[in-house]
Scaffold this motif. Structure first.
Motif, PDB file in Angstrom:
ATOM      1  N   ARG A   5       0.833  -1.210   0.000  1.00  0.00           N
ATOM      2  CA  ARG A   5       0.000   0.000   0.000  1.00  0.00           C
ATOM      3  C   ARG A   5       0.865   1.257   0.000  1.00  0.00           C
ATOM      4  O   ARG A   5       0.702   2.145  -0.840  1.00  0.00           O
ATOM      5  N   GLY A  23       0.324  12.528   9.219  1.00  0.00           N
ATOM      6  CA  GLY A  23      -0.066  11.279   9.873  1.00  0.00           C
ATOM      7  C   GLY A  23       0.992  10.241   9.562  1.00  0.00           C
ATOM      8  O   GLY A  23       0.722   9.164   9.057  1.00  0.00           O
ATOM      9  N   GLU A  46       2.841  14.704  12.635  1.00  0.00           N
ATOM     10  CA  GLU A  46       2.089  13.779  13.500  1.00  0.00           C
ATOM     11  C   GLU A  46       1.389  14.568  14.606  1.00  0.00           C
ATOM     12  O   GLU A  46       1.970  15.449  15.208  1.00  0.00           O
ATOM     13  N   VAL A  47       0.155  14.196  14.865  1.00  0.00           N
ATOM     14  CA  VAL A  47      -0.608  14.892  15.902  1.00  0.00           C
ATOM     15  C   VAL A  47      -0.429  14.201  17.266  1.00  0.00           C
ATOM     16  O   VAL A  47      -0.599  14.820  18.309  1.00  0.00           O
ATOM     17  N   ASP A  74      -1.177  19.295  14.321  1.00  0.00           N
ATOM     18  CA  ASP A  74      -2.464  18.803  13.834  1.00  0.00           C
ATOM     19  C   ASP A  74      -2.591  19.101  12.331  1.00  0.00           C
ATOM     20  O   ASP A  74      -2.595  20.264  11.924  1.00  0.00           O
ATOM     21  N   GLY A  75      -2.687  18.076  11.539  1.00  0.00           N
ATOM     22  CA  GLY A  75      -2.932  18.228  10.102  1.00  0.00           C
ATOM     23  C   GLY A  75      -1.899  19.085   9.402  1.00  0.00           C
ATOM     24  O   GLY A  75      -0.693  18.959   9.644  1.00  0.00           O
ATOM     25  N   ALA A  91      -2.083   9.137   4.264  1.00  0.00           N
ATOM     26  CA  ALA A  91      -2.451   7.735   4.046  1.00  0.00           C
ATOM     27  C   ALA A  91      -2.866   7.058   5.344  1.00  0.00           C
ATOM     28  O   ALA A  91      -2.434   7.440   6.438  1.00  0.00           O
ATOM     29  N   GLY A  92      -3.730   6.061   5.202  1.00  0.00           N
ATOM     30  CA  GLY A  92      -4.072   5.199   6.328  1.00  0.00           C
ATOM     31  C   GLY A  92      -5.038   5.802   7.328  1.00  0.00           C
ATOM     32  O   GLY A  92      -5.028   5.428   8.501  1.00  0.00           O
ATOM     33  N   MET A  93      -5.861   6.746   6.884  1.00  0.00           N
ATOM     34  CA  MET A  93      -6.887   7.320   7.768  1.00  0.00           C
ATOM     35  C   MET A  93      -8.229   7.248   7.050  1.00  0.00           C
ATOM     36  O   MET A  93      -8.282   7.017   5.854  1.00  0.00           O
ATOM     37  N   LEU A  97     -11.655  12.114   7.976  1.00  0.00           N
ATOM     38  CA  LEU A  97     -10.524  12.782   8.653  1.00  0.00           C
ATOM     39  C   LEU A  97      -9.619  13.467   7.616  1.00  0.00           C
ATOM     40  O   LEU A  97      -9.194  14.619   7.817  1.00  0.00           O
TER      41      LEU A  97
HETATM   42  N1  SAM Z   1       0.502   7.183   7.164  1.00  0.00           N
HETATM   43  C1  SAM Z   1       0.888   5.935   7.787  1.00  0.00           C
HETATM   44  C2  SAM Z   1       0.438   4.768   6.954  1.00  0.00           C
HETATM   45  O1  SAM Z   1      -0.346   4.972   6.029  1.00  0.00           O
HETATM   46  O2  SAM Z   1       0.837   3.632   7.223  1.00  0.00           O
HETATM   47  C3  SAM Z   1       0.328   5.828   9.194  1.00  0.00           C
HETATM   48  C4  SAM Z   1      -1.155   5.642   9.275  1.00  0.00           C
HETATM   49  S1  SAM Z   1      -1.727   5.629  10.947  1.00  0.00           S
HETATM   50  C5  SAM Z   1      -2.998   4.426  10.866  1.00  0.00           C
HETATM   51  C6  SAM Z   1      -2.571   7.179  11.068  1.00  0.00           C
HETATM   52  C7  SAM Z   1      -1.735   8.227  11.759  1.00  0.00           C
HETATM   53  O3  SAM Z   1      -2.330   9.502  11.559  1.00  0.00           O
HETATM   54  C8  SAM Z   1      -1.635   8.027  13.254  1.00  0.00           C
HETATM   55  O4  SAM Z   1      -0.288   7.960  13.631  1.00  0.00           O
HETATM   56  C9  SAM Z   1      -2.329   9.262  13.837  1.00  0.00           C
HETATM   57  O5  SAM Z   1      -1.743   9.719  15.029  1.00  0.00           O
HETATM   58  C10 SAM Z   1      -2.159  10.268  12.720  1.00  0.00           C
HETATM   59  N2  SAM Z   1      -3.150  11.361  12.691  1.00  0.00           N
HETATM   60  C11 SAM Z   1      -4.476  11.279  12.901  1.00  0.00           C
HETATM   61  N3  SAM Z   1      -5.040  12.496  12.803  1.00  0.00           N
HETATM   62  C12 SAM Z   1      -4.051  13.375  12.503  1.00  0.00           C
HETATM   63  C13 SAM Z   1      -3.997  14.774  12.299  1.00  0.00           C
HETATM   64  N4  SAM Z   1      -5.100  15.534  12.384  1.00  0.00           N
HETATM   65  N5  SAM Z   1      -2.799  15.347  12.024  1.00  0.00           N
HETATM   66  C14 SAM Z   1      -1.677  14.591  11.961  1.00  0.00           C
HETATM   67  N6  SAM Z   1      -1.666  13.254  12.158  1.00  0.00           N
HETATM   68  C15 SAM Z   1      -2.839  12.646  12.427  1.00  0.00           C
END
Ligand code: SAM
Length: 227
Positions: A5, A23, A46-47, A74-75, A91-93, A97
């Protein structure tokens, strides 16, 4: 070694990109890109504290502190305009969001030429936001890994209004044209889930008529695509 992915996300990052990976968790994506000489600079945003520490650790361990900077934010607040970021990966959210992150961070999107987005769910709402904010989907991919099906979309700001049909928003304009076996599998599965849900709803004492109608409409829409 990236997951399949994240490797597909990485493939879409332009050469010499100035990247913000939002993230980033362990910063695996920017680390991989930096080790391959694919990027000029990256912010790993990273948040959450734990993932931010993971990212910082990984970047130091790989001796990439001159290329990648971890930021606890944040973001898109992780991005400063002086970073001259031209590429963003998220990715991965969930799609909701990702949409919120883009919506709240619009001021940071002015110089950004390419966004590579990988929502785990809720792709349709994200596509709607992109269309309404004049972003064009230039590539889409669908893949399966560890029994999960993922979608990736690559988008760029457009100089003209962008329009997609409801069907294109739902299924993805490019995915819909290609209808790969994984795409068909995803919607076959979704259709089965909806059908099971309808069977269960029909057993309830008080029939949730509106919900049933909405689900049946979705099933109909999927059937048209699977034909
Ligand atoms: N991007 C990587 C991947 O695709 O494998 C990590 C995915 S992980 C499931 C999601 C990450 O997004 C988490 O570490 C979470 O803390 C971060 N995250 C969630 N909301 C966020 C935001 N508003 N700003 C920055 N990071 C965020």
């Amino acid at each position: 070694q990236l997951s399949k992915r994240l490797q597909l996300v990485a493939n879409f990052v332009p050469q010499k990109a100035r990247l913000a990976d939002i993230g980033s968790d362990h910063a695996y994506l920017p680390v991989h890109l930096a080790l391959n000489g694919q990027i000029e600079k990256a912010i790993a945003g990273e948040v959450a504290k734990g993932p931010f520490q993971n990212a910082s650790h990984e970047i130091k361990a790989r001796k990439l502190t001159n290329i990648i900077e971890p930021r606890l934010a944040d973001g898109l607040a992780a991005i400063e305009l002086t970073d001259r970021i031209d590429t963003i990966t998220i990715a991965g959210m969930g799609g909701t969001l990702i949409t919120e992150i883009l919506d709240q961070g619009q001021a940071k999107l002015s110089g950004v030429k390419t966004l590579i987005l990988q929502p785990n769910v809720g792709e349709d709402g994200l596509r709607r936001w992109l269309m309404e904010h004049q972003y064009q989907i230039i590539a889409e991919k669908i893949l399966s890994e560890d029994q999960q099906i993922y979608e990736i979309m690559v988008v760029q700001p457009s100089s003209q209004p962008v329009t997609y049909s409801e069907q294109e928003l739902q299924y993805g304009p490019i995915l819909l044209q290609n209808r790969t076996p994984i795409f068909m599998e995803k919607w076959q599965q979704e259709k089965q889930h909806l059908e099971q849900a309808v069977v269960q709803m029909k057993q309830a004492k008080q029939l949730p008529v509106k919900r049933i109608a909405a689900f049946e409409q979705k099933i109909n829409s999927i059937e048209k695509v699977l034909r």
